[in-house]
Scaffold this motif. Structure first.
Motif, PDB file in Angstrom:
ATOM      1  N   GLY B  29     -21.267  46.541 -56.877  1.00 43.59           N
ATOM      2  CA  GLY B  29     -21.420  45.665 -55.727  1.00 43.59           C
ATOM      3  C   GLY B  29     -20.792  44.303 -55.915  1.00 43.59           C
ATOM      4  N   GLU B  30     -20.049  44.128 -56.990  1.00 41.81           N
ATOM      5  CA  GLU B  30     -19.492  42.804 -57.263  1.00 41.81           C
ATOM      6  C   GLU B  30     -17.983  42.781 -57.009  1.00 41.81           C
ATOM      7  OE1 GLU B  30     -20.325  39.357 -60.509  1.00 41.81           O
ATOM      8  OE2 GLU B  30     -19.973  41.347 -61.300  1.00 41.81           O
ATOM      9  N   ALA B  31     -17.522  41.662 -56.441  1.00 48.77           N
ATOM     10  CA  ALA B  31     -16.085  41.491 -56.210  1.00 48.77           C
ATOM     11  C   ALA B  31     -15.565  40.388 -57.117  1.00 48.77           C
ATOM     12  CB  ALA B  31     -15.824  41.127 -54.750  1.00 48.77           C
ATOM     13  N   VAL B  32     -14.490  40.663 -57.821  1.00 44.26           N
ATOM     14  CA  VAL B  32     -13.881  39.664 -58.693  1.00 44.26           C
ATOM     15  C   VAL B  32     -12.530  39.292 -58.108  1.00 44.26           C
ATOM     16  CG1 VAL B  32     -12.980  39.195 -60.989  1.00 44.26           C
ATOM     17  CG2 VAL B  32     -15.041  40.577 -60.726  1.00 44.26           C
ATOM     18  N   ALA B  33     -12.314  38.008 -57.884  1.00 38.81           N
ATOM     19  CA  ALA B  33     -11.036  37.539 -57.358  1.00 38.81           C
ATOM     20  C   ALA B  33     -10.229  36.958 -58.521  1.00 38.81           C
ATOM     21  CB  ALA B  33     -11.253  36.482 -56.283  1.00 38.81           C
ATOM     22  N   VAL B  34      -9.088  37.588 -58.812  1.00 39.21           N
ATOM     23  CA  VAL B  34      -8.221  37.098 -59.878  1.00 39.21           C
ATOM     24  C   VAL B  34      -7.287  36.065 -59.269  1.00 39.21           C
ATOM     25  CG1 VAL B  34      -6.653  37.764 -61.715  1.00 39.21           C
ATOM     26  CG2 VAL B  34      -8.336  39.391 -60.879  1.00 39.21           C
ATOM     27  N   THR B  35      -7.351  34.828 -59.736  1.00 35.06           N
ATOM     28  CA  THR B  35      -6.506  33.776 -59.169  1.00 35.06           C
ATOM     29  C   THR B  35      -5.622  33.195 -60.269  1.00 35.06           C
ATOM     30  OG1 THR B  35      -8.195  32.138 -59.599  1.00 35.06           O
ATOM     31  CG2 THR B  35      -8.223  33.158 -57.440  1.00 35.06           C
ATOM     32  N   GLY B  36      -4.646  32.404 -59.845  1.00 40.36           N
ATOM     33  CA  GLY B  36      -3.748  31.775 -60.796  1.00 40.36           C
ATOM     34  C   GLY B  36      -2.368  31.647 -60.206  1.00 40.36           C
ATOM     35  N   PRO B  37      -1.532  30.821 -60.823  1.00 44.34           N
ATOM     36  CA  PRO B  37      -0.183  30.602 -60.282  1.00 44.34           C
ATOM     37  C   PRO B  37       0.670  31.875 -60.344  1.00 44.34           C
ATOM     38  CG  PRO B  37      -0.456  29.519 -62.413  1.00 44.34           C
ATOM     39  CD  PRO B  37      -1.800  30.009 -62.014  1.00 44.34           C
TER      40      PRO B  37
END
Lengths: 219, 203
Positions: B29-37
């Motif tokens: 049930g968890e969403a992980v948002a991978v961010t970065g340049p």
């Protein structure tokens, strides 16, 4: 069910607009139609070298579609998703080679009687030639799949694939033509045909492993 | 319920160490948002989790998943895996047959039509895919998520090219997936419409 879906899709794509299916047949008939003009009006000579010419034409016609065999799927991302299926990549390769054979080689078999008429072959010779094609062309499709997999991420890889595949195709041509020669000389066709079948069976085992390994390394 | 655990992941591309010792976990049930340049390795991380890129070191584990890791996940990347010669229906029906572990209960056709309806493309079902615009292609790729139930969705910039209405629809799909205990790993530069835990990659 998933492998059957892949097979049906690939055959349909090969014969859809822009697919390579019809091109191979036209190429095959064009090569065999030119041969009598090159050899000249010597009917016994044509009869003698006819089966060998047919085999060379089939070999070259089957090379035509190879470049796009895996490359089309690699370019649009399909290959990545094929690796996320439940089926091992080796079976995916085997199924794609089977679809390539169905779409590219079966039509050549159907066109062979017409091509054979141009080369002055009689009915018995046509039948034996067709038998060797039926046993031998799957090996060509499988060996071709290895070449296509090795060159999957290269642009304009057609010539490279030909260089990779042609040496490995030599045994197929040798046993195929020797079976036809044996029939023409009244000797037993069995041994050559059996060796041709053995080449196909070995290719069916080794080629999917080799091609799948090449595809995994391509990323 | 499947959960994902990545431990000390090291990935190299072209001899350069792109990801060096990354660890994170995602619960059902968890969403992980991978961010970065740009170029920091977001797509590479998704491909490594999917097993498409060779991993130099570290460990990627899916707990509570008895089969091959690959058969637990969907990947929607920059390349949409759409055959332009085939209709939208044929494109999706192929992926339904190929990716689903077992045939859908109410038939391939009905499942595919429901998926096309969910992304608002059902009126184009019989059109060849070459007629689609970039945003529509992205929506067709997202419809693939719905034709075969899989717990882990790997999405590479899922909102790229989508209009406002499609973003809202996508947010609804993601919310439903997460409510059902699904996992989500998305490389993105913007909000995707569901609460996410941020995983910032730095160069």
């Amino acid at each position: 069910m998933s492998l059957l879906a892949l097979y049906v899709r690939d055959v349909r794509l090969a014969w859809a607009a822009g697919g390579g299916g019809p091109v191979g047949v036209i190429f095959y008939l064009a090569v065999t139609a030119v041969a009598p003009f090159a050899v000249g009006p010597d009917l016994p000579l044509l009869t003698r070298i006819g089966p060998a010419l047919l085999w060379i034409a089939v070999l070259l016609a089957l090379l035509l579609g190879l470049e796009r065999l895996f490359q089309a799927d690699q370019e649009d991302g399909t290959l990545d998703l094929l690796r996320l299926g439940d089926t091992p990549l080796e079976l995916v390769v085997l199924m794609k080679a089977a679809a390539h054979w169905t779409a590219a080689a079966l039509p050549l078999l159907a066109a062979t009687p017409f091509a054979a008429l141009l080369l002055n072959l009689d009915g018995a010779a046509i039948l034996v030639t067709l038998a060797t094609f039926l046993v031998g062309t799957p090996a060509l499709a499988l060996v071709g799949a290895v070449g296509a997999a090795v060159a999957v991420s290269l642009r304009r890889a057609g010539v490279l694939i030909a260089i990779l595949v042609l040496p490995l195709s030599v045994p197929v041509v040798i046993f195929g033509v020797s079976a036809i020669e044996a029939a023409g000389a009244g000797r037993a066709v069995g041994p050559s045909l059996a060796l041709l079948g053995a080449v196909t069976l070995v290719a069916a085992v080794v080629a999917p492993l080799a091609a799948a390994a090449a595809l995994r390394e391509s990323e | 319920m499947v959960s994902l655990k990545v431990d000390c992941l090291v990935v190299e591309r072209g001899g350069r160490r792109v990801i060096d010792g990354l660890s994170f976990a995602a619960d059902p049930g968890e969403a992980v948002a991978v961010t970065g340049p740009n170029g920091v390795g977001k797509s590479t991380l998704l491909r490594a989790v999917a097993g498409l890129t060779a991993v130099v070191g570290g460990c990627i584990t899916l707990s509570q998943w008895p089969e091959r890791r690959q058969s637990a996940m969907h990947l929607v990347g920059h390349r949409e895996a759409i055959k332009p010669q085939h209709s939208l229906l044929d494109n999706l029906a192929f992926w339904c047959r190929f990716l689903a572990a077992e045939p859908p209960a109410d038939g391939v056709e009905a499942t595919v039509e429901a998926a096309l309806d969910a992304v608002g493309l059902v009126h184009l079902a019989d059109a060849p895919a070459e007629l689609l615009s970039q945003g529509q292609r992205r929506r067709l790729a997202l419809a693939r998520l719905l034709v075969a139930p899989r717990p882990l969705w790997l999405l590479d910039e899922p909102t790229a090219g989508l209009d406002t209405a499609s973003r809202a629809r996508l947010a609804g799909l993601l919310a439903r997936h997460l409510d059902g205990g699904g996992l989500l790993l998305a490389a993105t530069h913007e909000e995707i419409g569901v609460p996410t835990r941020a995983l910032a990659l730095a160069a």
